[in-house]
Design a protein around this motif. Structure first.
Motif, PDB file in Angstrom:
ATOM      1  N   UNK A  32      22.976  35.587  44.242  1.00  0.00           N
ATOM      2  CA  UNK A  32      22.961  37.013  43.928  1.00  0.00           C
ATOM      3  C   UNK A  32      22.763  37.805  45.205  1.00  0.00           C
ATOM      4  N   UNK A  33      23.628  38.791  45.449  1.00  0.00           N
ATOM      5  CA  UNK A  33      23.474  39.598  46.667  1.00  0.00           C
ATOM      6  C   UNK A  33      22.220  40.459  46.607  1.00  0.00           C
ATOM      7  N   UNK A  34      21.663  40.730  47.779  1.00  0.00           N
ATOM      8  CA  UNK A  34      20.478  41.581  47.867  1.00  0.00           C
ATOM      9  C   UNK A  34      20.832  43.056  47.702  1.00  0.00           C
ATOM     10  N   UNK A  35      22.052  43.404  48.033  1.00  0.00           N
ATOM     11  CA  UNK A  35      22.517  44.786  47.988  1.00  0.00           C
ATOM     12  C   UNK A  35      23.629  44.880  46.956  1.00  0.00           C
ATOM     13  N   UNK A  36      23.604  45.901  46.149  1.00  0.00           N
ATOM     14  CA  UNK A  36      24.644  46.128  45.133  1.00  0.00           C
ATOM     15  C   UNK A  36      24.912  44.844  44.336  1.00  0.00           C
ATOM     16  N   UNK A  37      23.999  44.486  43.459  1.00  0.00           N
ATOM     17  CA  UNK A  37      24.118  43.210  42.750  1.00  0.00           C
ATOM     18  C   UNK A  37      25.363  43.087  41.861  1.00  0.00           C
ATOM     19  N   UNK A  38      26.017  44.182  41.562  1.00  0.00           N
ATOM     20  CA  UNK A  38      27.220  44.124  40.719  1.00  0.00           C
ATOM     21  C   UNK A  38      28.506  44.101  41.539  1.00  0.00           C
ATOM     22  N   UNK A  39      28.438  43.539  42.751  1.00  0.00           N
ATOM     23  CA  UNK A  39      29.633  43.429  43.586  1.00  0.00           C
ATOM     24  C   UNK A  39      30.712  42.641  42.845  1.00  0.00           C
ATOM     25  N   UNK A  40      31.945  43.108  42.920  1.00  0.00           N
ATOM     26  CA  UNK A  40      33.004  42.351  42.239  1.00  0.00           C
ATOM     27  C   UNK A  40      33.231  41.013  42.945  1.00  0.00           C
ATOM     28  N   UNK A  41      33.399  39.962  42.177  1.00  0.00           N
ATOM     29  CA  UNK A  41      33.655  38.662  42.796  1.00  0.00           C
ATOM     30  C   UNK A  41      35.072  38.610  43.367  1.00  0.00           C
ATOM     31  N   UNK A  42      35.260  37.717  44.316  1.00  0.00           N
ATOM     32  CA  UNK A  42      36.617  37.484  44.807  1.00  0.00           C
ATOM     33  C   UNK A  42      37.480  37.044  43.629  1.00  0.00           C
ATOM     34  N   UNK A  43      38.765  37.341  43.686  1.00  0.00           N
ATOM     35  CA  UNK A  43      39.654  36.822  42.635  1.00  0.00           C
ATOM     36  C   UNK A  43      39.543  35.294  42.577  1.00  0.00           C
ATOM     37  N   UNK A  44      39.630  34.769  41.395  1.00  0.00           N
ATOM     38  CA  UNK A  44      39.455  33.321  41.209  1.00  0.00           C
ATOM     39  C   UNK A  44      40.464  32.513  42.019  1.00  0.00           C
ATOM     40  N   UNK A  45      41.694  33.010  42.106  1.00  0.00           N
ATOM     41  CA  UNK A  45      42.708  32.263  42.860  1.00  0.00           C
ATOM     42  C   UNK A  45      42.315  32.136  44.325  1.00  0.00           C
ATOM     43  N   UNK A  46      41.583  33.128  44.869  1.00  0.00           N
ATOM     44  CA  UNK A  46      41.119  33.037  46.257  1.00  0.00           C
ATOM     45  C   UNK A  46      40.049  31.961  46.395  1.00  0.00           C
ATOM     46  N   UNK A  47      39.171  31.877  45.411  1.00  0.00           N
ATOM     47  CA  UNK A  47      38.105  30.884  45.461  1.00  0.00           C
ATOM     48  C   UNK A  47      38.650  29.472  45.325  1.00  0.00           C
TER      49      UNK A  47
END
Length: 134
Positions: A32-47
């Protein structure tokens, strides 16, 4: 004999110190990020991108980062939506400009976007720090 005891003592001390230090390096699965916890995740295809094409993912990440810093500086605003928008613009930009590029062209572009983001970072940091988003 004294020398052997001294060496053994040093090994014991260094071994103990290394063991204690190692305890502090245990990774957590909590991502979980310390800043802006609702950051959008990378697109799944990128992961899930093939390892041989991971250089493309790095370019998209640097484009996203540079765009983010540029938005913050241009708007003088560092709310979470400004700093961490969806990945759509970065992916679209990559697709339009670099999707058919050769490996070394992508590597060169990645370096350029990293440099650009780092330059913009200096101006964005105080803006974000002022609102607690750094």
């Amino acid at each position: 004999m004294t020398r052997a005891i001294a060496v053994a003592g040093l090994l014991l001390i260094f071994g103990t110190t290394a063991g204690v230090a190692e305890w502090n390096l245990i990774p957590t699965l909590d991502n979980h990020p310390n800043v802006c916890p609702d950051q959008p995740p990378e697109p799944e295809w990128m992961q899930n991108i093939n390892v041989r094409e991971s250089y493309k993912r790095l370019l998209i990440q640097q484009i996203y980062r540079a765009q983010s810093m540029e938005r913050v500086v241009d708007s003088q605003n560092c709310d979470c939506l400004t700093r961490y928008p969806t990945w759509e613009d970065a992916v679209r930009f990559y697709t339009e400009r670099y999707a058919s590029s050769e490996y070394w062209d992508v590597v060169e572009a990645t370096s350029e976007y990293r440099r650009q983001a780092n330059e913009l970072r200096r101006a964005a940091m105080p803006i974000c720090e002022a609102v607690g988003n750094w």
